[in-house]
Enzyme design. Structure first.
Site, PDB file in Angstrom:
ATOM      1  N   ASN A   1      -1.596 -10.935   8.156  1.00 22.38           N
ATOM      2  CA  ASN A   1      -2.583  -9.881   8.389  1.00 22.38           C
ATOM      3  C   ASN A   1      -3.972 -10.338   7.964  1.00 22.38           C
ATOM      4  O   ASN A   1      -4.156 -10.838   6.845  1.00 22.38           O
ATOM      5  CB  ASN A   1      -2.212  -8.637   7.582  1.00 22.38           C
ATOM      6  N   GLU A   2      -4.925 -10.130   8.819  1.00 23.55           N
ATOM      7  CA  GLU A   2      -6.345 -10.403   8.532  1.00 23.55           C
ATOM      8  C   GLU A   2      -6.558 -11.694   7.739  1.00 23.55           C
ATOM      9  O   GLU A   2      -7.041 -11.669   6.595  1.00 23.55           O
ATOM     10  CB  GLU A   2      -6.989  -9.215   7.811  1.00 23.55           C
TER      11      GLU A   2
ATOM     12  N   GLN B   1       0.807  -1.222   0.000  1.00 26.09           N
ATOM     13  CA  GLN B   1       0.000   0.000   0.000  1.00 26.09           C
ATOM     14  C   GLN B   1       0.841   1.274   0.000  1.00 26.09           C
ATOM     15  O   GLN B   1       0.329   2.339  -0.348  1.00 26.09           O
ATOM     16  CB  GLN B   1      -0.964  -0.016   1.181  1.00 26.09           C
TER      17      GLN B   1
ATOM     18  N   HIS C   1       1.073  -9.311   4.367  1.00 21.02           N
ATOM     19  CA  HIS C   1      -0.104  -8.428   4.385  1.00 21.02           C
ATOM     20  C   HIS C   1      -0.780  -8.448   3.001  1.00 21.02           C
ATOM     21  O   HIS C   1      -0.547  -7.581   2.162  1.00 21.02           O
ATOM     22  CB  HIS C   1       0.312  -7.009   4.773  1.00 21.02           C
TER      23      HIS C   1
HETATM   24  C1  BGC Z   1      -6.309  -3.949   6.028  1.00 22.36           C
HETATM   25  C2  BGC Z   1      -5.658  -2.741   5.423  1.00 22.36           C
HETATM   26  C3  BGC Z   1      -6.738  -1.830   4.824  1.00 22.36           C
HETATM   27  C4  BGC Z   1      -7.607  -1.353   5.954  1.00 22.36           C
HETATM   28  C5  BGC Z   1      -8.680  -0.366   5.559  1.00 22.36           C
HETATM   29  C6  BGC Z   1      -7.644  -3.702   6.672  1.00 22.36           C
HETATM   30  O1  BGC Z   1      -8.552  -4.536   6.030  1.00 22.36           O
HETATM   31  O2  BGC Z   1      -5.422  -4.664   6.823  1.00 22.36           O
HETATM   32  O3  BGC Z   1      -4.723  -3.171   4.499  1.00 22.36           O
HETATM   33  O4  BGC Z   1      -6.199  -0.785   4.112  1.00 22.36           O
HETATM   34  O5  BGC Z   1      -8.216  -2.449   6.584  1.00 22.36           O
HETATM   35  O6  BGC Z   1      -9.642  -0.891   4.720  1.00 22.36           O
END
Ligand code: BGC
Length: 403
Positions: free
Chosen positions: A153-154, A18, A110
């Protein structure tokens, strides 16, 4: 008196794809050219070269922690190539943070993977976990002095994205696929993450955790998207089902971790059919989500309950808005709810705002989450008042938030 413990981390977060720019060996870079209407990441914020300035601004404001990532596609641009120059690059980032007195919180993965990994079948291929193990082993060489490491991540959003990227192969279905995080009238609500994919990611996380524990002294966790789901009357059973698929599978997999990353933006209702899309409302944010600063308190409480009290690090919380006063109002309110959860006994170790910079929001540039604006041509950084405000909160460790 402050509610937050001594040494509480106050900071902000970014992710490599990002902000770095030109992440050309990644699957995301390849995908950006495929989907109609999707914007490209391009040079992004050029943080690959300008990370020192980013960290300096963060430190000057009074913040003490920076969550950033190592990009797998740079470390292993091909399956049989390890780039020592890129490892050295990320080591320089860690050293820069430490020299500025910033605690680095390092994310290993990520959302973006090397293109070859995606082409090999991605996370669901037979080699996936071994491939990830090798990557994590490789990165441990540069993690000396890093206290906090996030493996994946997530994983719950990732599981959704994996299902959705299968759609991207089909030109008709591809039209529906715009971005995982931006409001899309063609797909107002995500399909629930597949349990099968979730279990594979949990396996990869467990492997990474043991590698990291063997080879480093870092605290290890993963970061879960929390949707602060609430049942409509009569939908309590559905909530249990949806919460399991969306969150609890991932939170239970964190029970042996050193910390759990909480990522919270908004809250959503669950009815008998599943999660309700955010209803249109003038207060909705730039991604179409309801304005719900209280979601952070709900997310932290739910996480503590399901993990059985694993220490919490808020690894993301923020708001996409053009109005920086609104960002401050949202964050102040979110922090009040966080303080209330701490007062109720939840072990919270830090708060990392999403995001340090206005960055590439997975297919779009419009939703601006940053504490710092970035000119997309000159890459000039302009701190917003919210950066100084969050820094002032950090300097007094969150005192006066509740007064
Ligand atoms: C993610 C980020 C994303 C943010 C805002 C999360 O889902 O880890 O990469 O930019 O939320 O949407």
């Amino acid at each position: 008196m402050t509610t937050f413990r001594e040494g509480f981390l106050w900071g902000a977060a970014t992710a490599p794809h990002q902000v770095e720019g030109n992440n050309v060996s990644s699957d995301w870079w390849a995908r950006e050219g495929l989907v109609p209407g999707m914007e490209r990441s391009g040079d992004a914020c050029d943080s690959y070269h300008r990370y020192g300035q980013d960290m300096q601004l963060l430190a000057d404001a009074g913040l003490t922690a920076y969550r950033f990532g190592v990009e797998w596609a740079r470390i292993q641009p091909e399956a049989d190539v390890v780039s020592h120059a890129e490892l050295a690059h990320y080591r320089r980032m860690i050293d820069t943070a430490l020299a500025l007195g910033i605690t680095p919180v390092v994310t290993l993965f990520h959302f973006s993977v090397p293109r070859w990994f995606a082409e090999e079948g991605g996370w669901m291929s037979d080699q996936a976990v071994d491939r990830f193990r090798f990557y994590v082993e490789t990165v441990t060489e540069i993690l000396d002095g890093v206290e906090w490491v996030c493996t994946i991540n997530e994983p719950n959003m990732l599981a959704v994205m994996i299902s959705m990227s299968r759609l991207a192969a089909d030109p008709e279905a591809r039209k529906k696929w715009a971005s995982p995080t931006v409001e899309n009238p063609l797909m107002p609500e995500f399909p629930p993450p597949s349990e099968h994919i979730g279990r594979r990611l949990a396996e990869a996380h467990a492997v990474a955790r043991s590698v990291l524990r063997e080879r480093t002294g870092a605290k290890v966790g993963w970061t879960v998207a929390n949707r602060a789901l609430v049942a409509r009357q009569g939908a309590e059973k559905k909530l249990e089902e949806v919460e399991w698929l969306w969150e609890n599978l991932y939170l239970e997999a964190a029970r042996d971790d050193d910390f759990i990353g909480v990522q919270s933006y908004s809250s959503q209702w669950v009815n008998e059919d599943g999660v309700e899309p955010h209803p249109p409302h003038p207060d909705n944010t730039l991604t179409g989500a309801a304005y719900r600063p209280d979601a952070l308190g709900m997310a932290v409480r739910h996480t503590a309950e399901v993990t059985g009290g694993v220490p919490v690090l808020v690894t993301e919380n923020g708001i996409p808005t053009r109005d920086d006063e609104r960002r401050i109002a949202y964050t102040r309110e979110a922090l009040r709810h966080l303080a209330a959860a701490v007062t109720d006994g939840i072990d919270v170790r830090g708060y990392l705002h999403w995001s340090l910079l206005d960055n590439y929001e997975w297919g779009h540039w419009e939703p601006t989450f940053g504490l710092i604006a970035v000119d997309r041509h000159t890459f000039e950084r302009t701190p917003k008042p919210s950066l100084a405000w969050l820094g002032s909160v950090a300097r007094v460790n969150g005192q006066h938030l509740t007064s």
